[in-house]
Design an enzyme around this catalytic site. Structure first.
Site, short mmCIF file in Angstrom:
data_model
loop_
_atom_site.label_atom_id
_atom_site.label_comp_id
_atom_site.label_asym_id
_atom_site.label_seq_id
_atom_site.Cartn_x
_atom_site.Cartn_y
_atom_site.Cartn_z
N ARG A 261 20.17 -13.85 -5.43
CA ARG A 261 21.40 -13.78 -6.21
C ARG A 261 21.18 -14.53 -7.52
O ARG A 261 21.12 -15.75 -7.55
CB ARG A 261 22.56 -14.40 -5.40
CG ARG A 261 23.77 -14.71 -6.23
CD ARG A 261 24.97 -15.14 -5.40
NE ARG A 261 24.73 -16.23 -4.47
CZ ARG A 261 24.73 -17.52 -4.81
NH1 ARG A 261 24.91 -17.89 -6.07
NH2 ARG A 261 24.54 -18.46 -3.90
N HIS A 265 27.70 -17.54 -6.51
CA HIS A 265 28.20 -16.95 -5.27
C HIS A 265 29.49 -16.19 -5.54
O HIS A 265 29.67 -15.05 -5.10
CB HIS A 265 28.44 -18.04 -4.23
CG HIS A 265 29.09 -17.56 -2.98
ND1 HIS A 265 28.43 -16.78 -2.06
CD2 HIS A 265 30.35 -17.74 -2.50
CE1 HIS A 265 29.25 -16.50 -1.06
NE2 HIS A 265 30.42 -17.06 -1.29
N TYR A 274 23.29 -26.74 -7.39
CA TYR A 274 22.49 -26.78 -6.17
C TYR A 274 21.15 -26.06 -6.26
O TYR A 274 20.38 -26.08 -5.30
CB TYR A 274 23.28 -26.23 -4.98
CG TYR A 274 23.88 -24.85 -5.18
CD1 TYR A 274 23.11 -23.70 -5.00
CD2 TYR A 274 25.21 -24.68 -5.56
CE1 TYR A 274 23.65 -22.44 -5.17
CE2 TYR A 274 25.76 -23.42 -5.73
CZ TYR A 274 24.97 -22.30 -5.53
OH TYR A 274 25.52 -21.05 -5.72
#
Length: 363
Positions: A261, A265, A274
């Site tokens: 990805r 998200h 992150y």
């Protein structure tokens, strides 16, 4: 009656790959790349249009026209390749990130936008295209897919169902139950896991101690296969094989499409918190669209006229999406409560009064 699988299941560690990151065909000989030129070019078109619409959806959310959106940038090959080889009568059970799947099935982008605006119908044209509405609860759609496959099996149909899920969903109990039931009854259901490496901020290494997600198939007595999810031809070939196997009465398959990805998200997420830039750069070098464009160039199929045609279609689709979504009427908040049961329950009535009071104070 339940039928147990008698053949030991093994899973290869290395994903199936037909086109390398450089666009050069690999040495893989088990699967064929021999598709009509028109189909090869159409796969490219669908991937590009998916990315362009994905960008437009993000723009609309940033402008306040959508409540939320889950971008699929980087996963176009995994989605388009998997959906493109299926029959129009095969039922699809998506999660919430399958924009490329919806487009291949012919679901208008405006109907997808309606779902993200929170309309009572959750988007039209899904079921008319043999596609269940998008599922935001993680993993629940896998049970629906198995149920539909069992129905097709008992009716003597040769259709298959496909449950689309992410790597994080494989940690859910519903997914275990669906895989177990599918394996025991050998139903024609394909489990297509898009392993995009992150379940929100949780890396895949914290999802499982298994060698891979595909290796989970061993416990359920079904074939498991890993495929390069950034290689549209490999995804097409692997899904074609699994669907043919299911139609022949040989049961389910667990497919792990290894992809990434590239965006957040959801539009409420900040992935820089992150994951690091070197990781992102590594996967940007494997971007499925430039990779496949280089393949088409090597096959003598890419041309500027193809690129212009694809760009024109993408621009028109973006305009149509904006026309359908921008300034559309807001939902009636009463629908949150009146569309649940035939007669509203006392609990829902109390919640409706509370919400109305809060909105009145806001106004």
């Amino acid at each position: 009656m339940a039928r147990n699988c008698q053949t030991p299941v093994t899973v290869d560690r290395e994903p199936v790959q037909l086109v390398g990151p450089d666009g050069i065909p690999t040495a893989e000989e088990r699967y064929s790349r021999d598709l009509p030129a028109q189909t090869l070019c159409w796969l490219y078109e669908m991937m590009v249009v998916t990315r362009e619409l994905d960008n437009e959806f993000v723009n609309l959310q940033r402008q306040g026209e959508l409540a939320l959106f889950t971008p699929c940038r980087g996963q176009e090959a995994a989605q388009v390749g998997a959906a493109a080889c299926l029959r129009a009568t095969d039922w699809l059970f998506p999660q919430y990130r399958e924009l490329g799947v919806y487009l291949v099935r012919g679901i208008p982008p405006g109907d997808v936008g309606a779902a993200w605006r929170g309309t009572w119908h959750g988007g039209l044209e899904f079921t008319t295209k043999c596609c269940a509405p998008m599922s935001v609860p993680v993993g629940t759609q896998t049970l629906h897919a198995v149920g539909a496959a069992m129905a097709a099996q008992r009716l003597g149909e040769d259709s298959v169902t496909v449950a689309f899920l992410g790597d994080g969903a494989t940690s859910e109990g519903d997914v275990h139950e669906a895989l177990n039931l599918a394996g025991v009854f050998r139903v024609p259901c394909l489990f297509y896991v898009q392993n995009n490496q992150w379940a929100i901020s949780t890396p895949v290494r914290n999802q499982t101690a298994a060698v891979s997600l595909a290796h989970k198939a061993i416990a359920y007595g079904m074939p498991g296969i890993r495929v390069d999810g950034n290689d549209v031809l490999a995804c097409y070939a692997v899904m074609t094989e699994a669907a043919a196997r299911a139609r022949a009465g040989n049961g389910p398959t667990l497919i792990e499409a290894v992809t990434y990805r590239l965006g957040p998200h959801t539009t409420a997420d900040d992935p820089t918190r992150y994951r690091n830039q070197p990781e992102l750069d590594h996967w940007l070098a494997q971007d499925p669209i430039p990779r496949y464009r280089r393949y088409l160039q090597g096959q003598g199929l890419w041309s500027q006229s193809l690129e212009d045609r694809v760009a024109a279609r993408a621009a028109q689709q973006r305009a149509d999406l904006r026309d359908a979504v921008f300034g559309a009427p807001d939902i009636d908040v009463d629908e949150l409560f009146t569309a649940v049961y035939a007669d509203i329950t006392p609990e829902l009535e109390a919640q409706r009064r509370q919400l109305r009071a809060e909105l009145a104070r806001t106004d």
